[in-house]
Design a protein around this motif. Structure first.
Motif, PDB file in Angstrom:
ATOM      1  N   ASP A  87     -77.004 116.341 -24.006  1.00  0.00           N
ATOM      2  CA  ASP A  87     -76.893 114.910 -23.742  1.00  0.00           C
ATOM      3  C   ASP A  87     -78.176 114.140 -24.007  1.00  0.00           C
ATOM      4  O   ASP A  87     -78.139 112.962 -24.371  1.00  0.00           O
ATOM      5  CB  ASP A  87     -76.444 114.672 -22.297  1.00  0.00           C
ATOM      6  CG  ASP A  87     -74.964 114.974 -22.097  1.00  0.00           C
ATOM      7  OD1 ASP A  87     -74.314 115.375 -23.076  1.00  0.00           O
ATOM      8  OD2 ASP A  87     -74.467 114.817 -20.971  1.00  0.00           O
ATOM      9  N   THR A 140     -65.967 111.727 -26.917  1.00  0.00           N
ATOM     10  CA  THR A 140     -65.877 112.113 -25.514  1.00  0.00           C
ATOM     11  C   THR A 140     -64.800 111.313 -24.790  1.00  0.00           C
ATOM     12  O   THR A 140     -64.043 111.866 -23.985  1.00  0.00           O
ATOM     13  CB  THR A 140     -67.238 111.898 -24.813  1.00  0.00           C
ATOM     14  OG1 THR A 140     -68.248 112.629 -25.522  1.00  0.00           O
ATOM     15  CG2 THR A 140     -67.200 112.387 -23.383  1.00  0.00           C
ATOM     16  N   SER A 163     -61.422 112.929 -23.213  1.00  0.00           N
ATOM     17  CA  SER A 163     -61.218 112.755 -21.771  1.00  0.00           C
ATOM     18  C   SER A 163     -59.829 112.186 -21.488  1.00  0.00           C
ATOM     19  O   SER A 163     -59.148 112.623 -20.553  1.00  0.00           O
ATOM     20  CB  SER A 163     -62.287 111.827 -21.193  1.00  0.00           C
ATOM     21  OG  SER A 163     -63.575 112.391 -21.288  1.00  0.00           O
ATOM     22  N   THR A 179     -68.878 122.518 -29.165  1.00  0.00           N
ATOM     23  CA  THR A 179     -70.217 121.958 -28.982  1.00  0.00           C
ATOM     24  C   THR A 179     -71.287 122.867 -29.576  1.00  0.00           C
ATOM     25  O   THR A 179     -72.260 122.387 -30.159  1.00  0.00           O
ATOM     26  CB  THR A 179     -70.503 121.718 -27.488  1.00  0.00           C
ATOM     27  OG1 THR A 179     -70.320 122.930 -26.753  1.00  0.00           O
ATOM     28  CG2 THR A 179     -69.577 120.657 -26.929  1.00  0.00           C
ATOM     29  N   GLY A 230     -68.776 115.339 -29.343  1.00  0.00           N
ATOM     30  CA  GLY A 230     -68.175 114.460 -28.351  1.00  0.00           C
ATOM     31  C   GLY A 230     -66.837 114.966 -27.858  1.00  0.00           C
ATOM     32  O   GLY A 230     -66.556 114.957 -26.650  1.00  0.00           O
ATOM     33  N   ALA A 270     -67.297 117.859 -25.391  1.00  0.00           N
ATOM     34  CA  ALA A 270     -67.890 117.480 -24.101  1.00  0.00           C
ATOM     35  C   ALA A 270     -66.867 116.838 -23.167  1.00  0.00           C
ATOM     36  O   ALA A 270     -66.864 117.105 -21.960  1.00  0.00           O
ATOM     37  CB  ALA A 270     -69.059 116.527 -24.333  1.00  0.00           C
ATOM     38  N   GLY A 271     -65.986 115.987 -23.681  1.00  0.00           N
ATOM     39  CA  GLY A 271     -65.050 115.258 -22.829  1.00  0.00           C
ATOM     40  C   GLY A 271     -64.069 116.156 -22.111  1.00  0.00           C
ATOM     41  O   GLY A 271     -63.855 116.031 -20.900  1.00  0.00           O
ATOM     42  N   TYR A 303     -67.444 107.124 -19.283  1.00  0.00           N
ATOM     43  CA  TYR A 303     -68.138 107.152 -20.576  1.00  0.00           C
ATOM     44  C   TYR A 303     -68.080 105.789 -21.264  1.00  0.00           C
ATOM     45  O   TYR A 303     -69.013 105.393 -21.953  1.00  0.00           O
ATOM     46  CB  TYR A 303     -67.537 108.225 -21.483  1.00  0.00           C
ATOM     47  CG  TYR A 303     -67.964 109.629 -21.146  1.00  0.00           C
ATOM     48  CD1 TYR A 303     -69.301 110.008 -21.230  1.00  0.00           C
ATOM     49  CD2 TYR A 303     -67.038 110.583 -20.741  1.00  0.00           C
ATOM     50  CE1 TYR A 303     -69.705 111.294 -20.927  1.00  0.00           C
ATOM     51  CE2 TYR A 303     -67.426 111.879 -20.427  1.00  0.00           C
ATOM     52  CZ  TYR A 303     -68.755 112.219 -20.522  1.00  0.00           C
ATOM     53  OH  TYR A 303     -69.160 113.501 -20.209  1.00  0.00           O
TER      54      TYR A 303
END
Length: 406
Positions: free
Chosen positions: A20, A52, A56, A79, A103, A106-107, A350
């Protein structure tokens, strides 16, 4: 077994925090290597954030179909591959392409791990989980600094972090069966006491309830939006405010902004112990009032030292809010919908951290950076008001009535 498995989740959150802060630390050197304009870092950052947000929003469906363990494993593979791609990228185009899986990975893992811990572990574990994210976010620039100091070897920095992610992938692969096993043990232990609120509500309504139609969800989402907006805006513009409005040296301003992040990390570690005595609701409210008090010190006509203290107080106030709000999700809206709502909350968070800081920058371009404390104060007030409005909804009637449809 549950404790051993929790250690693995903590390690996963350290690895989630590592990438990050890498781009910001490495960009001054990367910019020279690629001959890119300064604002290209913003485009890369927004590309990562967009991925992300999308993942999500989709995480509820994906997690229900494949399970948290498999989604976490695949997300970490994505990632790790993206970070490896960053280290090998020959051009800006490749950086942009690698930013997409970074991205997306990560989400899903963020929403999945948060929901898993909220559903199967106590509140103090959620606070410590996000404390470990802070450890990862702190270690990322430290690792990069070791490579770019003197050698400008930012590629090796990304390669090292990719190696750490690959190590986590191996660990996750061999512990994959534990995810369902721990979840079944936890579910069996709490089934009698908990029940599922959402099922009863759907039976009463005689039709399925969409998560966004559950009473109070929209207020919860707005609380997350303004929380993340405050945190990201202070991180991005706090130093500029201290330099331009308080006339501090840039190095001193940077140190105080780093203490803002330290306040969040240390505050979350301490919050983990306080959860044994105080409820999530009390900690959320106390944190919001504390953050608002810190913001007040920023815009009151007081000596510079009070502004510096204000930044630290804002950080300490923010510390318990995010993990406690996440941990309350199954209790507020029922375990049936918690996974999907958790993904929505992460997506909105986010969104706040992506767009609210640039919005302040736009406003400051028409005025001055002196509007920074007022922006922070108003955002903190909005967070508190929406959170309290949510509490009013959840406090009405019997527990089963909390899911009344709009």
């Amino acid at each position: 077994m549950a404790t051993f498995f929790l250690i693995i989740i903590y390690l996963a959150f350290i690895s989630l925090g590592l990438p990050d802060s890498l781009l910001g630390a490495a960009w001054p050197v990367m910019q020279v290597d690629f001959g890119a304009p300064l604002e290209t870092a913003g485009l890369l950052s927004m590309t990562i954030a967009a991925g992300t947000i999308v993942s999500s929003l989709l995480s509820g469906t994906v997690l229900q179909r494949f399970g948290t363990g498999k989604v976490t494993l695949v997300s970490c593979v994505m990632t790790a591959g993206a970070l490896l791609g960053f280290s090998l990228s020959p051009s800006l185009l490749w950086l942009m392409l690698c930013a997409i899986p970074l991205g997306l990975g990560a989400g899903s893992v963020d929403a999945g791990l948060n929901n898993y811990v909220a559903a199967h572990y106590k509140a103090h574990h959620m606070s410590w989980l996000h404390c470990f994210w802070g450890v990862g976010a702190t270690l990322g620039p430290m690792i990069m600094a070791q490579y770019i100091s003197g050698q400008n070897a930012w590629r090796q920095g990304y390669l090292t972090v990719a190696g750490i992610q690959i190590l986590l992938v191996i660990i996750l692969f061999f512990t994959l069966p534990l995810w369902d096993r721990v979840a079944k043990i936890s579910k069996a232990a709490s089934a009698q006491a908990d029940g599922d609120i959402a099922i009863g509500a759907e039976d009463a309504a005689s039709k399925p309830i969409k998560p966004l139609h559950i009473k109070g969800v929209k207020f919860a989402l707005l609380s997350f939006l303004f929380y993340s907006g405050v945190e990201a805006t202070v991180g991005l513009w706090g130093s500029s405010f201290l330099v331009n409005s308080k006339e501090l040296p840039a190095s001193t301003a940077a140190q105080w902004v780093s203490l803002f992040y330290a306040g969040i990390t240390i505050g979350r570690f301490i919050t983990g112990f306080i959860t044994f005595k105080l409820s999530n609701l009390t900690l959320i409210r106390s944190g919001q009032v504390t953050a608002l008090a810190g913001a007040a010190l920023l815009f009151l006509p007081l000596p510079t030292e009070f502004s510096l203290a204000g930044l630290m107080i804002v950080g300490l106030g923010l510390a318990p809010i995010f993990p406690c709000m996440l941990h309350e999700t199954p209790e507020r809206f029922g375990k049936k919908h918690a996974q999907t709502i958790m993904g929505y909350q992460m997506a909105v968070a986010y969104t706040g951290s992506t767009f609210m800081p640039p919005f302040l920058g736009l406003l400051a371009s028409f005025a001055t950076i002196g509007i920074f404390p007022y922006f922070i104060g108003l955002s903190a007030v909005a967070m508190l008001l929406f959170s309290e409005r949510l509490n009013v909804f959840l406090g009405r009637g019997k527990r089963g009535e909390r899911l009344t449809v709009f």
